[in-house]
Design an enzyme around this catalytic site. Structure first.
Site, PDB file in Angstrom:
ATOM      1  N   HIS A  65      82.479  12.915  17.452  1.00 52.10           N
ATOM      2  CA  HIS A  65      82.540  14.374  17.601  1.00 52.10           C
ATOM      3  C   HIS A  65      83.985  14.813  17.817  1.00 52.10           C
ATOM      4  O   HIS A  65      84.894  13.993  17.930  1.00 52.10           O
ATOM      5  CB  HIS A  65      81.647  14.842  18.754  1.00 52.10           C
ATOM      6  CG  HIS A  65      82.120  14.397  20.117  1.00 52.10           C
ATOM      7  ND1 HIS A  65      81.678  14.972  21.287  1.00 52.10           N
ATOM      8  CD2 HIS A  65      83.022  13.446  20.498  1.00 52.10           C
ATOM      9  CE1 HIS A  65      82.256  14.392  22.326  1.00 52.10           C
ATOM     10  NE2 HIS A  65      83.073  13.467  21.870  1.00 52.10           N
ATOM     11  N   SER A  90      82.131   8.774  21.155  1.00 55.09           N
ATOM     12  CA  SER A  90      83.375   9.465  21.454  1.00 55.09           C
ATOM     13  C   SER A  90      84.563   8.495  21.455  1.00 55.09           C
ATOM     14  O   SER A  90      84.806   7.824  20.462  1.00 55.09           O
ATOM     15  CB  SER A  90      83.224  10.195  22.793  1.00 55.09           C
ATOM     16  OG  SER A  90      84.243  11.132  22.986  1.00 55.09           O
TER      17      SER A  90
END
Length: 278
Positions: free
Chosen positions: A105, A82
């Protein structure tokens, strides 16, 4: 100089809270201090082990590292996920442990209000997504297209060290004595991970199917604990040695059956992933 960046990516103003409770975290303030303390002429090595955190703290860290006057090296020992993957992408060089992972993501947030508020929040999240892609694309230096990175980020992709190198998100795999082909290792090392991300890397998955067939048909020995029946093992060895195949009954052949069974399962996985991606 070497600095450890473990735990959550947090804003500088929140760092003291994590320190107070003894919870691993790092912030832009952590890296500002490291840059200031780094001896003249030395590389700044950042041990990175993080599940991510604040996207804007990650953006600030990215900018700090990109404008650093020293060479910056990210050493991913376990996970750069992330927001931490954005921090990783800012470094001049990224080295990954062979057991490490990079996870990318879509950003997430919480919202409340009417439909206009929700649409506005969706636009904000899409804008943040494009900013994240800017960082990844700059790091990849043309090894992966923006379109491919976009598909990967929307699929929530977990990348092995080999896959990260193939994409250009990482530069080196640690502890390897000899250079190896990134593309072949991406197929072999990625294993079923390649199929999991097949919506964005179907070409590699196809290569994996071909490679698996070649290995089985060449008589390659299976891993310990997964023996091929003795008669079929003999058949495979004789085939690889160039002996006539007609001396053996074709029906029930384990190597060929393994190929067919595995191919059917792999194809099903590919189609499921493509359907889910749409």
């Amino acid at each position: 100089m070497r600095v450890t960046l473990n735990g959550q990516v947090v804003p500088s103003d929140d760092q003291w809270i994590y320190d107070w409770f003894g919870v691993d975290a790092f912030s832009p303030g952590t890296v500002r201090k490291a840059l200031a303390d780094n001896p003249e002429g030395e590389d700044l090595e950042l041990e990175l082990n993080s599940p991510g955190g604040s996207v804007f703290a990650g953006f600030e860290l990215y900018s700090l590292l990109r404008e650093a006057r020293c060479k910056t090296v990210a050493i991913v020992q376990s996970l750069a996920a992330s927001a931490a993957s954005t921090v990783m992408a800012a470094c001049d060089e990224v080295r990954m442990s062979p057991v490490a992972q990079v996870m990318i993501h879509l950003p997430a947030s919480w919202a409340a209000g009417n439909q206009n508020d929700m649409r506005h929040e969706a636009r904000v999240l899409e804008s943040i997504t494009q900013s994240i892609l800017n960082g990844y694309e700059a790091k990849c230096r043309g090894k992966a297209s923006r379109d491919r990175l976009d598909r990967l980020i929307r699929a929530e992709s977990w990348l092995t060290a080999q896959e990260a190198v193939e994409l250009g998100l990482a530069d080196e795999i640690l502890f390897q004595e000899e250079p190896v082909s990134g593309q072949v290792l991406n197929a072999v090392g990625g294993g079923l991970r390649v199929l999991a991300n097949s919506a964005a890397s179907g070409r590699t998955a196809e290569e994996l199917l071909v490679l698996y067939e070649q290995l089985v048909r060449s008589g390659a020995a299976p891993a310990e604990g997964h023996p091929v029946p003795p008669e079929e093992e003999t058949r495979a060895r004789e085939q690889s040695a160039g002996r006539p195949e007609e001396h053996h009954e074709p029906s029930g052949g384990a190597p060929e059956q393994i190929v067919q069974d595995w191919r059917r399962g792999a194809r099903l996985t590919l189609e499921r992933n493509r359907f889910m991606e749409e």
